[in-house]
Design a protein around this motif. Structure first.
Motif, PDB file in Angstrom:
ATOM      1  N   GLU A 229       6.863  13.164   4.458  1.00  0.00           N
ATOM      2  CA  GLU A 229       5.732  13.884   3.855  1.00  0.00           C
ATOM      3  C   GLU A 229       5.603  13.616   2.358  1.00  0.00           C
ATOM      4  N   PRO A 230       6.700  13.623   1.576  1.00  0.00           N
ATOM      5  CA  PRO A 230       6.554  13.233   0.166  1.00  0.00           C
ATOM      6  C   PRO A 230       5.984  11.829  -0.005  1.00  0.00           C
ATOM      7  N   CYS A 231       6.377  10.918   0.887  1.00  0.00           N
ATOM      8  CA  CYS A 231       5.842   9.556   0.794  1.00  0.00           C
ATOM      9  C   CYS A 231       4.360   9.525   1.140  1.00  0.00           C
ATOM     10  N   ARG A 232       3.960  10.268   2.148  1.00  0.00           N
ATOM     11  CA  ARG A 232       2.538  10.311   2.486  1.00  0.00           C
ATOM     12  C   ARG A 232       1.725  10.923   1.352  1.00  0.00           C
ATOM     13  N   ALA A 233       2.288  11.914   0.683  1.00  0.00           N
ATOM     14  CA  ALA A 233       1.565  12.541  -0.416  1.00  0.00           C
ATOM     15  C   ALA A 233       1.333  11.568  -1.571  1.00  0.00           C
ATOM     16  N   LEU A 234       2.243  10.616  -1.761  1.00  0.00           N
ATOM     17  CA  LEU A 234       2.147   9.705  -2.900  1.00  0.00           C
ATOM     18  C   LEU A 234       1.541   8.358  -2.522  1.00  0.00           C
ATOM     19  N   PHE A 235       1.928   7.825  -1.372  1.00  0.00           N
ATOM     20  CA  PHE A 235       1.456   6.498  -0.966  1.00  0.00           C
ATOM     21  C   PHE A 235       0.203   6.556  -0.097  1.00  0.00           C
ATOM     22  N   GLY A 236      -0.066   7.691   0.514  1.00  0.00           N
ATOM     23  CA  GLY A 236      -1.191   7.818   1.424  1.00  0.00           C
ATOM     24  C   GLY A 236      -0.714   7.987   2.854  1.00  0.00           C
ATOM     25  N   ASP A 237      -1.664   8.293   3.741  1.00  0.00           N
ATOM     26  CA  ASP A 237      -1.338   8.571   5.134  1.00  0.00           C
ATOM     27  C   ASP A 237      -1.178   7.256   5.899  1.00  0.00           C
ATOM     28  N   ASP A 238       0.053   6.973   6.326  1.00  0.00           N
ATOM     29  CA  ASP A 238       0.343   5.726   7.023  1.00  0.00           C
ATOM     30  C   ASP A 238      -0.270   5.663   8.411  1.00  0.00           C
ATOM     31  N   ARG A 239      -0.856   6.768   8.887  1.00  0.00           N
ATOM     32  CA  ARG A 239      -1.493   6.769  10.207  1.00  0.00           C
ATOM     33  C   ARG A 239      -2.878   6.133  10.177  1.00  0.00           C
ATOM     34  N   GLU A 240      -3.342   5.747   8.994  1.00  0.00           N
ATOM     35  CA  GLU A 240      -4.587   4.997   8.890  1.00  0.00           C
ATOM     36  C   GLU A 240      -4.473   3.702   9.707  1.00  0.00           C
ATOM     37  N   ASP A 241      -5.562   3.306  10.371  1.00  0.00           N
ATOM     38  CA  ASP A 241      -5.568   2.103  11.212  1.00  0.00           C
ATOM     39  C   ASP A 241      -5.135   0.891  10.390  1.00  0.00           C
ATOM     40  N   TYR A 242      -3.971   0.346  10.750  1.00  0.00           N
ATOM     41  CA  TYR A 242      -3.372  -0.724   9.946  1.00  0.00           C
ATOM     42  C   TYR A 242      -4.169  -2.026  10.057  1.00  0.00           C
ATOM     43  N   ALA A 243      -4.507  -2.407  11.279  1.00  0.00           N
ATOM     44  CA  ALA A 243      -5.236  -3.661  11.474  1.00  0.00           C
ATOM     45  C   ALA A 243      -6.587  -3.624  10.778  1.00  0.00           C
ATOM     46  N   ALA A 244      -7.283  -2.489  10.894  1.00  0.00           N
ATOM     47  CA  ALA A 244      -8.592  -2.371  10.257  1.00  0.00           C
ATOM     48  C   ALA A 244      -8.462  -2.404   8.739  1.00  0.00           C
ATOM     49  N   ALA A 245      -7.390  -1.791   8.214  1.00  0.00           N
ATOM     50  CA  ALA A 245      -7.177  -1.777   6.761  1.00  0.00           C
ATOM     51  C   ALA A 245      -6.932  -3.190   6.230  1.00  0.00           C
ATOM     52  N   LEU A 246      -6.110  -3.967   6.953  1.00  0.00           N
ATOM     53  CA  LEU A 246      -5.853  -5.337   6.511  1.00  0.00           C
ATOM     54  C   LEU A 246      -7.104  -6.198   6.590  1.00  0.00           C
ATOM     55  N   GLN A 247      -7.881  -6.024   7.658  1.00  0.00           N
ATOM     56  CA  GLN A 247      -9.125  -6.797   7.777  1.00  0.00           C
ATOM     57  C   GLN A 247     -10.063  -6.479   6.617  1.00  0.00           C
ATOM     58  N   ARG A 248     -10.168  -5.203   6.290  1.00  0.00           N
ATOM     59  CA  ARG A 248     -11.018  -4.804   5.150  1.00  0.00           C
ATOM     60  C   ARG A 248     -10.517  -5.419   3.850  1.00  0.00           C
TER      61      ARG A 248
END
Length: 376
Positions: A229-248
């Motif tokens: 949770e501390p990492c998500r608060a600082l780095f962002g929510d890792d549950r974001e679609d990874y493949a879509a994020a890389l394509q973007r």
């Protein structure tokens, strides 16, 4: 809150030593397997973090030069010493009892490149040299470094692959403790072309390995622990679609203000990549400062004054040792400023072509805390 002037000025000794001497008194270095002065055999003892001068015993074993014949540790040299990998590490007594012939670093390599391909032996050697540097730092930081080939399900493995002439290509990445590396990255000309094509300021074998092991340690030290949770608060929510994020990211590039929030442009692609890039930068600075201090240098002795990060930056983190970390960062900034100028004096690319923002330093601090916690 302590003012900036109250930050400690004395850095601790190196976590992983990099300066060594042979029994003859001459300097020897981390990669060496023989002293060039007296021709003694040398071997790296990973658990001790030191390079030992060796004297031969019967049966292919060795003892540390100057140690008593009886009662001293009996070492064996890694079997990869006589291969293209040219490994100079030693096997601990317990590894010998287990029947191993490869050191703990070489056993991490699950697949070697196809050595029948042109240049493959040279590229394998370069990759293993970088991997030994990485693994020695991980051991020095007391992070878990176990091999899948030793039966550890949550261990680490490296597949070093070369694409066949007819394809397909090899994709460098990490999946469940297995780091796949395109061995062609060890071709300096090809790697530089890729660096230029991707508009990257920095691309090295060691950088690849540090980045990909960051994904592994996210899975092991963050995802199943209270650090998530501390990492998500600082780095962002890792549950974001990874493949879509890389394509973007590859289609649109990094946001214009990435330098104000991330350690690199690629870190802006997804929280996992932000963590891995930040992890890699943390290992960059720790090992470089360890090396500098091993040879009597640090950021406090250079004639260059930067605006130092102050205690207020981490005042809300609840870390009682935050000032020690800030001293590490401030020394890093001052040292790399001089090293960049030395690089320019030689007409080569900047040693450290990055600028750390306050948000990036906060992320580095969280990586530091995770490492410190894992190392006890």
């Amino acid at each position: 809150m302590l003012p900036v002037a109250a930050l400690p000025r004395q850095l601790p000794p190196p976590t992983t030593a990099r300066a060594f001497s042979c029994a003859c008194g001459r300097p020897v270095f981390f990669r060496n397997s023989q002293c060039l002065a007296c021709h003694r055999a040398l071997g790296y003892a990973a658990t001790r973090g030191t390079l030992l001068a060796l004297e031969p015993l019967r049966g292919g074993r060795w003892r540390e030069a100057g140690a008593p014949v009886r009662g001293s540790a009996r070492w064996r040299r890694c079997a990869n010493l006589d291969t293209a990998a040219a490994c100079n590490w030693l096997l601990e007594p317990d590894e010998q009892l287990a029947g191993h012939t490869l050191c703990r670093c070489c056993r991490l390599t699950r697949t070697v490149p196809d050595l029948a391909q042109p240049n493959a032996p040279l590229w394998w050697c370069r990759i293993e040299q970088a991997k030994r540097r990485l693994v020695s730092s991980l051991i020095g930081l007391r992070l878990p470094v176990q091999a899948k080939t030793d039966g550890f399900a949550d261990g680490l493995a490296f597949d070093l692959l070369l694409a066949p002439p007819e394809g397909p290509g090899v994709i460098t990445g990490h999946a469940d403790g297995v780091i796949t590396l395109d061995a062609a990255e060890a071709d300096d000309a090809r790697r530089e072309q890729r660096r230029s094509d991707l508009h990257e300021p920095y691309r090295t074998l060691l950088g690849h390995l540090r980045h990909e092991c960051g994904h592994y340690y996210w899975q092991r030290l963050v995802q199943p622990t209270p650090w998530l949770e501390p990492c998500r608060a600082l780095f962002g929510d890792d549950r974001e679609d990874y493949a879509a994020a890389l394509q973007r990211h590859y289609e649109q590039g990094a946001p214009a203000d990435w330098g104000q929030r991330f350690v690199s442009a690629y870190a802006s692609a997804h929280p996992w990549e932000d963590w891995a890039e930040t992890w890699a930068h943390y290992l960059h600075l720790v090992d470089t400062l360890d090396t500098a201090r091993s040879f009597g240098l640090d950021g406090e002795r250079v004639e260059l004054s930067y605006e130092r990060f102050g205690a207020e930056l981490l005042a809300d983190t609840g870390d009682a040792q935050a000032l020690d970390f800030l001293q590490l960062i401030n020394s890093w900034m001052e040292l790399t400023g001089v090293l960049n100028e030395l690089s320019r004096a030689m007409g080569v690319a900047d040693f450290y072509p990055f600028v750390l923002s306050a948000p990036a330093v906060r992320k580095l601090h969280l990586v530091h805390r995770v490492v410190r916690s894992a190392g006890g």
